[in-house]
Design a protein around this motif. Structure first.
Motif, PDB file in Angstrom:
ATOM      1  N   UNK A 250       0.723  -1.255  -0.179  1.00 55.55           N
ATOM      2  CA  UNK A 250      -0.088   0.082  -0.100  1.00 55.55           C
ATOM      3  C   UNK A 250       0.808   1.051   0.153  1.00 55.55           C
ATOM      4  N   UNK A 251       0.626   2.260  -0.837  1.00 56.54           N
ATOM      5  CA  UNK A 251       1.412   3.547  -0.994  1.00 56.54           C
ATOM      6  C   UNK A 251       0.526   4.842  -0.920  1.00 56.54           C
ATOM      7  N   UNK A 252       1.006   5.569  -0.442  1.00 53.84           N
ATOM      8  CA  UNK A 252       0.251   6.923  -0.145  1.00 53.84           C
ATOM      9  C   UNK A 252       0.117   7.250  -1.518  1.00 53.84           C
ATOM     10  N   UNK A 253      -1.062   7.817  -2.243  1.00 52.90           N
ATOM     11  CA  UNK A 253      -1.176   8.152  -3.470  1.00 52.90           C
ATOM     12  C   UNK A 253      -2.548   8.910  -3.660  1.00 52.90           C
ATOM     13  N   UNK A 254      -2.368  10.325  -3.632  1.00 53.70           N
ATOM     14  CA  UNK A 254      -3.622  11.254  -3.368  1.00 53.70           C
ATOM     15  C   UNK A 254      -3.807  11.693  -4.928  1.00 53.70           C
ATOM     16  N   UNK A 255      -4.949  11.175  -5.492  1.00 52.47           N
ATOM     17  CA  UNK A 255      -5.525  11.482  -6.657  1.00 52.47           C
ATOM     18  C   UNK A 255      -6.959  11.193  -6.710  1.00 52.47           C
TER      19      UNK A 255
END
Length: 301
Positions: A250-255
């Protein structure tokens, strides 16, 4: 009214950890976010569950707000709201997701007490406003707190009789108690995602452990593909903790939200004849037979 307000605020509800907590549902859970944010060492891990030391807990609210599953209920005592404004208090630093949630709940500004905010607050506000712009929301503003008028003794008791009952009702602990999912930012911005879940198809055996333990229903298995709904992910790490093949990241990925469709194949095992799912088109054995010692009996015989 200050004495009455202070007295009512002192009647806080004890902090409780509900059964939504990963530690209570998943014996392999490694989640410790609430422990890491607690400055008072009021939380501890005990036999795969989280325990609260009520003597150390100040109900500051950090653990409640930071919990990815909104599994901690109580009243964040240091957070003070006044007429659509969050009152600045240097005794804590708000979280970015906290400010994003406040914005959706009608809080449009931070009310200062005449002094400049500290660096930690400033950093969080800048990041929150950057995200709010991307989310199509107006930024959170800074305003100065207006000095309250002093009431005479007669005016105080007159005001108490007139508004006391309504104030007590509105300030009662039950009204301000944190409800389930209140601190889940995904519920407020459903068209966006804050994390991306990645599957290593070379490791994944489609055992479905992730979909079974994911309380947010991020993983949906159809007849021909695995769908990952990233906008639902809160980074509770249940899936990464439970995966026996360590195939999930899981990676932080704001979109803006974007689902993943991973197609798989349905094949028949050349050893046991059982049907199995695989991402590998050339796989000829099911995952049990593939890793089974040839001297062992087949579980299907």
């Amino acid at each position: 009214m200050t004495m009455l307000v202070n007295w009512l605020e002192s009647l806080h509800v004890d902090v409780t950890i509900t059964n939504k907590c990963s530690r209570k549902r998943n014996l392999r859970s490694t989640c410790r976010i609430c422990l890491d944010v607690c400055k008072y060492e009021a939380l501890s891990i005990n036999q795969q569950s989280i325990e609260i030391n009520s003597e150390c807990c100040t109900s500051c609210g950090d653990c409640m707000i930071s919990c990815p599953l909104s599994a901690i209920e109580g009243i964040p005592a240091l957070r003070e709201i006044d007429k659509g404004s969050l009152i600045y208090h240097d005794g804590y630093t708000p979280f970015v997701k906290e400010l994003l949630i406040y914005k959706k709940r009608g809080i449009n500004s931070i009310k200062l007490n005449g002094n400049p905010i500290n660096q930690k607050w400033d950093t969080v506000i800048i990041e929150a406003n950057t995200k709010l712009k991307f989310l199509g929301q107006r930024p959170i503003e800074m305003i100065q707190k207006v000095k309250e008028e002093t009431l005479s003794r007669r005016e105080f008791f007159s005001s108490f009789r007139k508004e006391g009952k309504q104030l007590a009702k509105s300030m009662a602990p039950a009204i301000w108690k944190i409800e389930a999912d209140e601190w889940n930012v995904n519920n407020y911005y459903s068209d966006f995602q804050f994390y991306t879940v990645m599957i290593d198809e070379n490791k994944c055996t489609l055992c479905r452990a992730c979909s079974s333990f994911c309380s947010q229903e991020v993983f949906i298995l159809t007849d021909s593909f695995l769908q990952i709904e990233n906008e639902k992910c809160v980074n509770c790490t249940d899936c990464t903790d439970i995966c026996p093949e360590h195939a999930i990241q899981i990676k932080s990925d704001f979109k803006k939200k974007g689902n993943i469709h991973a197609a798989f194949h349905i094949k028949e095992c050349g050893d046991c004849g059982q049907s199995f799912h695989t991402f590998q088109p050339r796989m000829e054995k099911c995952h049990i037979c593939k890793d089974r010692n040839p001297e062992w009996l087949s579980p299907y015989q």
